[in-house]
Each structure stands twice: as structure tokens, then as C-alpha cells.
Scaffold this motif. Structure first.
Motif, mmCIF file in Angstrom:
data_model
loop_
_atom_site.group_PDB
_atom_site.id
_atom_site.type_symbol
_atom_site.label_atom_id
_atom_site.label_comp_id
_atom_site.label_asym_id
_atom_site.label_seq_id
_atom_site.Cartn_x
_atom_site.Cartn_y
_atom_site.Cartn_z
ATOM 1 N N TYR A 142 -7.082 5.717 -0.091
ATOM 2 C CA TYR A 142 -6.773 4.410 -0.670
ATOM 3 C C TYR A 142 -8.048 3.637 -0.918
ATOM 4 O O TYR A 142 -8.895 3.503 -0.037
ATOM 5 C CB TYR A 142 -5.854 3.611 0.258
ATOM 6 N N ASN A 168 -6.768 4.633 5.682
ATOM 7 C CA ASN A 168 -6.698 4.672 4.221
ATOM 8 C C ASN A 168 -6.674 6.095 3.682
ATOM 9 O O ASN A 168 -7.164 6.349 2.581
ATOM 10 C CB ASN A 168 -7.876 3.906 3.615
ATOM 11 N N LYS A 225 0.841 -1.202 0.000
ATOM 12 C CA LYS A 225 0.000 0.000 0.000
ATOM 13 C C LYS A 225 0.878 1.256 0.000
ATOM 14 O O LYS A 225 0.600 2.210 -0.723
ATOM 15 C CB LYS A 225 -0.893 -0.050 1.246
ATOM 16 N N GLU A 235 -9.410 0.172 -1.331
ATOM 17 C CA GLU A 235 -9.036 -1.228 -1.078
ATOM 18 C C GLU A 235 -9.390 -2.131 -2.254
ATOM 19 O O GLU A 235 -8.597 -2.984 -2.640
ATOM 20 C CB GLU A 235 -9.735 -1.751 0.188
#
Length: 141
Positions: free
Chosen positions: A121, A92, A28, A123
Motif C-alpha cells: 500500500y 502496508n 484501505k 500511503e
């Protein structure tokens, strides 16, 4: 001996789970680093239309750049992109502050603007999206 084998098995399994979690986070973070680097290069050397590909599709649909905003980007050359490290603000989400150097192609007047970016982010898509849209290049310092 059987008891030691169980302890060893538990320790190995725990280490493997920790390694998987570390690999997931590293992945990530690697995607974030690559995304931020590519966005900077695109903004500096590409076109504003290409830079829009980094904006979250929902944000872009709700607040698309106006024709005037896009025309303003075509009137400047980005001469610098000095970013601060991205700071996590959630599991995130990260924020980054960037100073963007600009030169007006018509007047050759140089100035800079501060862009406060928020990245989220995704997922499912395994990618980072820019939530704050294109930088406001009309701000004055």
C-alpha cells in the motif's frame, strides 16, 4: 455536573478517533478489494499491457517484462483466476496466492500456474501496488 461533562466529552472524542481509524482502515481495505478485483479482471479479460499498470513503477523499471514474456502472454487465454484471501504480512503489505488457468491458443492445451503475489500500500498515492510483477506462465505443474 461539570465532571460528568468532561468524562462524556472524553468518551465522545475517543469514539470519534476510533471511528476515524476504522474508516481509514476500511478505506484501505476497500481499495485493496477493488484493486485485487480489477487486477483479476484485467488479467483475465484485458491485455498484459493493461495488467502492467498494477505493478509498482520501481519494480517495473527494474524488471520490465521481456518481449518474449509478453509474447507468451499473447499465446494463452486465461480461463480461470482462483484466488485465496489476501493475508496481511505487515501494516502496508499483503500476500495472495492465485491459481491461474491457461489454455494455449495454438494447441488448446490447458494447464494452470500458481502466482504468489505481494501487494504494498502506497500511503501517499492511496493505492496498492503489485510488487511481484506479472505471473510466471512458463512454470510447469
Amino acid at each position: 455536573m461539570h465532571r460528568h461533562a468532561k468524562v462524556l466529552l472524553i468518551a465522545v472524542a475517543s469514539a470519534m478517533l476510533a471511528a476515524c481509524a476504522t474508516d481509514k482502515m476500511r478505506s484501505k481495505e476497500t481499495v485493496l478489494t477493488d484493486t485485487l478485483r480489477t487486477y483479476a479482471a484485467t488479467l483475465r479479460w484485458g491485455t498484459v499491457e493493461n495488467a502492467q499498470a498494477f505493478i509498482d513503477p520501481k519494480v517495473l523499471a527494474e524488471r520490465p517484462p521481456t518481449p518474449l514474456e509478453l509474447a507468451r502472454f499473447r499465446q494463452v487465454q486465461i480461463t480461470g483466476y482462483n484466488e485465496q484471501p489476501a493475508i496481511p504480512v505487515g501494516e502496508n503489505e499483503v500476500q495472495q496466492v492465485v491459481e491461474i488457468g491457461l489454455v494455449n491458443v495454438n494447441t488448446q492445451a490447458a494447464r494452470s500456474v500458481i502466482d504468489r503475489q505481494t501487494w504494498r500500500y502506497d500511503e501517499a498515492g492511496k493505492r496498492w501496488w503489485l510488487m511481484t510483477g506479472l505471473p510466471d506462465i512458463t512454470q510447469s505443474q
